[in-house]
Every structure is written in structure tokens, then in C-alpha cells.
Design an enzyme around this catalytic site. Structure first.
Site, PDB file in Angstrom:
ATOM      1  N   ASP A  56       0.818  -1.212   0.000  1.00 42.59           N
ATOM      2  CA  ASP A  56       0.000   0.000   0.000  1.00 42.59           C
ATOM      3  C   ASP A  56       0.852   1.263   0.000  1.00 42.59           C
ATOM      4  O   ASP A  56       2.078   1.208   0.168  1.00 42.59           O
ATOM      5  CB  ASP A  56      -0.970   0.000   1.202  1.00 42.59           C
ATOM      6  CG  ASP A  56      -0.300  -0.443   2.502  1.00 42.59           C
ATOM      7  OD1 ASP A  56       0.946  -0.391   2.593  1.00 42.59           O
ATOM      8  OD2 ASP A  56      -1.016  -0.854   3.422  1.00 42.59           O
ATOM      9  N   ASP A  99      -7.373  -2.353  14.206  1.00 41.92           N
ATOM     10  CA  ASP A  99      -8.751  -2.563  13.734  1.00 41.92           C
ATOM     11  C   ASP A  99      -8.869  -3.855  12.902  1.00 41.92           C
ATOM     12  O   ASP A  99      -9.900  -4.098  12.278  1.00 41.92           O
ATOM     13  CB  ASP A  99      -9.260  -1.345  12.940  1.00 41.92           C
ATOM     14  CG  ASP A  99      -8.511  -1.108  11.637  1.00 41.92           C
ATOM     15  OD1 ASP A  99      -7.575  -1.895  11.317  1.00 41.92           O
ATOM     16  OD2 ASP A  99      -8.864  -0.157  10.918  1.00 41.92           O
ATOM     17  N   HIS A 124      -7.101  -4.743  10.271  1.00 44.66           N
ATOM     18  CA  HIS A 124      -6.801  -4.667   8.836  1.00 44.66           C
ATOM     19  C   HIS A 124      -5.499  -5.375   8.464  1.00 44.66           C
ATOM     20  O   HIS A 124      -4.570  -5.460   9.258  1.00 44.66           O
ATOM     21  CB  HIS A 124      -6.796  -3.213   8.333  1.00 44.66           C
ATOM     22  CG  HIS A 124      -5.662  -2.361   8.809  1.00 44.66           C
ATOM     23  ND1 HIS A 124      -5.773  -0.996   8.920  1.00 44.66           N
ATOM     24  CD2 HIS A 124      -4.390  -2.646   9.187  1.00 44.66           C
ATOM     25  CE1 HIS A 124      -4.614  -0.506   9.336  1.00 44.66           C
ATOM     26  NE2 HIS A 124      -3.769  -1.487   9.511  1.00 44.66           N
ATOM     27  N   GLU A 144      -9.578  -1.811   5.534  1.00 46.00           N
ATOM     28  CA  GLU A 144     -10.243  -1.419   6.771  1.00 46.00           C
ATOM     29  C   GLU A 144     -11.506  -2.260   6.981  1.00 46.00           C
ATOM     30  O   GLU A 144     -11.959  -2.939   6.059  1.00 46.00           O
ATOM     31  CB  GLU A 144     -10.603   0.072   6.682  1.00 46.00           C
ATOM     32  CG  GLU A 144      -9.393   0.985   6.467  1.00 46.00           C
ATOM     33  CD  GLU A 144      -8.461   1.075   7.677  1.00 46.00           C
ATOM     34  OE1 GLU A 144      -8.209   0.048   8.330  1.00 46.00           O
ATOM     35  OE2 GLU A 144      -7.975   2.190   7.949  1.00 46.00           O
TER      36      GLU A 144
HETATM   37  P1  PGA Z   1       2.321  -1.496  12.830  1.00 45.91           P
HETATM   38  O1  PGA Z   1       1.143  -1.379  11.769  1.00 45.91           O
HETATM   39  O2  PGA Z   1       3.252  -2.550  12.296  1.00 45.91           O
HETATM   40  O3  PGA Z   1       2.970  -0.137  12.840  1.00 45.91           O
HETATM   41  O4  PGA Z   1       1.714  -1.897  14.125  1.00 45.91           O
HETATM   42  C1  PGA Z   1       0.512  -2.550  11.337  1.00 45.91           C
HETATM   43  C2  PGA Z   1      -0.599  -2.220  10.359  1.00 45.91           C
HETATM   44  O5  PGA Z   1      -1.254  -1.181  10.487  1.00 45.91           O
HETATM   45  O6  PGA Z   1      -0.831  -3.034   9.444  1.00 45.91           O
END
Ligand code: PGA
Length: 258
Positions: free
Chosen positions: A67, A136, A138, A143
Site C-alpha cells: 500500500d 482494527d 486490517h 479497513e
Molecule cells: P504497525 O502497523 O506494524 O505499525 O503496528 C501494522 C498495520 O497497520 O498493518
């Protein structure tokens, strides 16, 4: 699904790096799906070490990132382009032409997203997809309520994700609202998915993803339907799993290939 529980963050980073390195020794032109965020940083550090100390070769490796924020140019220090070059690509012998990261500045996002999907297919699909997990639920920026069949597309970030990522920006207002992200359907086509999670703040979400129902409200739960999904968790991230001791036993008693 395979659930691997390691004592700490260093353990999960090394486990994932060893898996990828072993794969690259057998298939030097592998297609890797890569993730950003704080979780894979240790994995990338270990891959850089393996490159420097053991000659792990990236010259034929192809990469596709999950992404990118819409509106951030590659030179922006919070863009995922910048992140990948800073934390991995500049330190290994990857061919820049083999690197693919969604273009957050694309004039026509729909056309770009179709091209990205076609490009993944043209390289024969993704061998190993590295994933983190958001609080959340994802994977990539899929999302809650993202279709489990979704493809690469524009996605609006939830307030939860914006708040989680505000730590990297001056304030929450500076966090882009939109991103281009591979879809859940795109990710599910990778031949192997490795999801890394670290820390107690991820424990409830990880438990939902592994032991809860398959639901678009927790897009990581789609991995329950994947034929080769590996969750690599440190103890705090695994602490809410009902079958925690079972997963540990299975891993520790797995027959090893000689
Ligand atoms: P993080 O993010 O590795 O900074 O916890 C994970 C994500 O949002 O997929």
C-alpha cells in the site's frame, strides 16, 4: 494455519527472516510482497544482516508493496516509498527496476490499480506476502467492512488507523485520509502469507483474526481460508489466544526436515 509464538520481537523478526532467506536460496527470483509499519522493521534489519554477513542475494528478487498513502510523493519521509528505501532496499543489492510500490500520486487511481494487479500477475503472482495487522484488524489498508474479495483500489482510512499512524506525523490532521491498497482478494492469492504481530496492543485483534469468525470486520480473519498462512507472534501479541499452549506444543514438536 500455522501459529508460531516466539518469546519476543527479536524472535519473530528472526523467524520470518529465516523463512524468507531459505526461500530465496531455493528461488533467487522470488516475488515478495512487502509491508510497512513498525512491525516488519526487525525482519528487514535481519534480512540486511543476512545480505551483509551471509551473502543473501536480492539481485533477482521482485517486490510488490501492499500500500501507499495517496498524496505523498516518494520523497516524503512518511511515504511508504521512502520507508522501504530507508529500511530495506538501500541496504541490499535489489534492482530498483524490480521494486513495485503503489503510486500515491497517480493521476488516474483506477487505471493505476488495474495496472498494479496485472503487473503482479505478469510476474507469476506473489510467492511470500509479509503482513502486519492493524488494531482494527486490517491487513494492508483493508479497513473493516472491506470485501474479502477486494482487489487493489483506493481506500478511505478509519479514524482508528489515522490515530494509530499519527505517531509518525506531526499530528493526526497530517495523516492522509486515503490510500491505495492491495485488496484482501489480492493478498489471498499469494502462495504463502506471513503475518507478524508484536505487543499486547495487538493481542485482542490477533485472537479475533485467528480464533474468531471469518468476517470483513477483521480483514486478517480471511487468512483462515488461506491454504498456507503463518502467524508469527511474540508472547504479548499471542496472550489472548484461547489455544495458546496448543499452538506452542504443535510448533515445538513439529517434525523437522533433516
Ligand atoms: P504497525 O502497523 O506494524 O505499525 O503496528 C501494522 C498495520 O497497520 O498493518
Amino acid at each position: 494455519m500455522e501459529v508460531i509464538i516466539k518469546g519476543d520481537y527479536n524472535g519473530i523478526s528472526k523467524e520470518a527472516a529465516a523463512y524468507i532467506a531459505d526461500f530465496l536460496y531455493h528461488k533467487p527470483n522470488a516475488v515478495l510482497g512487502l509491508a510497512t509499519g513498525s512491525t516488519p522493521l526487525g525482519l528487514y534489519k535481519e534480512l540486511i544482516r543476512l545480505h551483509a554477513d551471509e551473502g543473501l542475494d536480492f539481485s533477482k528478487v521482485i517486490t510488490f508493496n501492499l500500500d501507499e498513502y495517496v498524496g505523498l510523493p516518494p520523497s516524503h519521509d512518511q511515504s511508504y516509498h521512502f520507508f522501504m528505501w530507508q529500511n530495506l532496499f538501500s541496504h541490499v543489492n535489489i534492482n530498483p527496476e524490480n521494486v513495485h510500490i503503489p503510486n500515491g500520486m497517480a493521476k488516474n487511481v483506477t487505471v493505476f490499480c488495474s495496472w498494479y494487479e496485472e503487473e503482479i500477475e505478469a510476474y507469476g503472482g506473489i510467492d511470500i506476502q509479509v503482513l502486519g495487522i492493524g488494531t482494527d484488524g486490517h491487513i494492508a489498508f483493508n479497513e473493516p467492512a472491506s470485501s474479502l474479495g477486494s482487489r487493489t483500489r483506493l481506500k478511505t482510512l478509519t479514524q482508528q488507523t489515522i490515530d494509530d499512524n499519527a505517531r509518525f506525523f506531526k499530528n493526526a490532521e497530517e495523516v492522509p485520509r486515503y490510500a491505495i491498497t492491495m485488496g484482501v482478494g489480492t493478498i489471498m492469492e499469494a502462495r504463502t502469507c506471513i503475518l507478524l504481530a508484536s505487543g499486547e496492543s495487538k493481542a485482542d485483534t490477533v485472537a479475533k483474526a485467528i480464533e474468531g469468525p471469518v468476517t470483513s470486520m477483521v480483514s486478517a480473519s480471511a487468512l483462515q481460508l488461506h491454504p498456507n498462512a503463518i502467524f508469527v507472534l511474540d508472547e504479548p501479541a499471542a496472550s489472548a489466544l484461547e489455544l495458546h499452549d496448543y499452538y506452542r506444543w504443535v510448533y515445538e514438536n513439529k517434525p523437522r526436515e533433516s
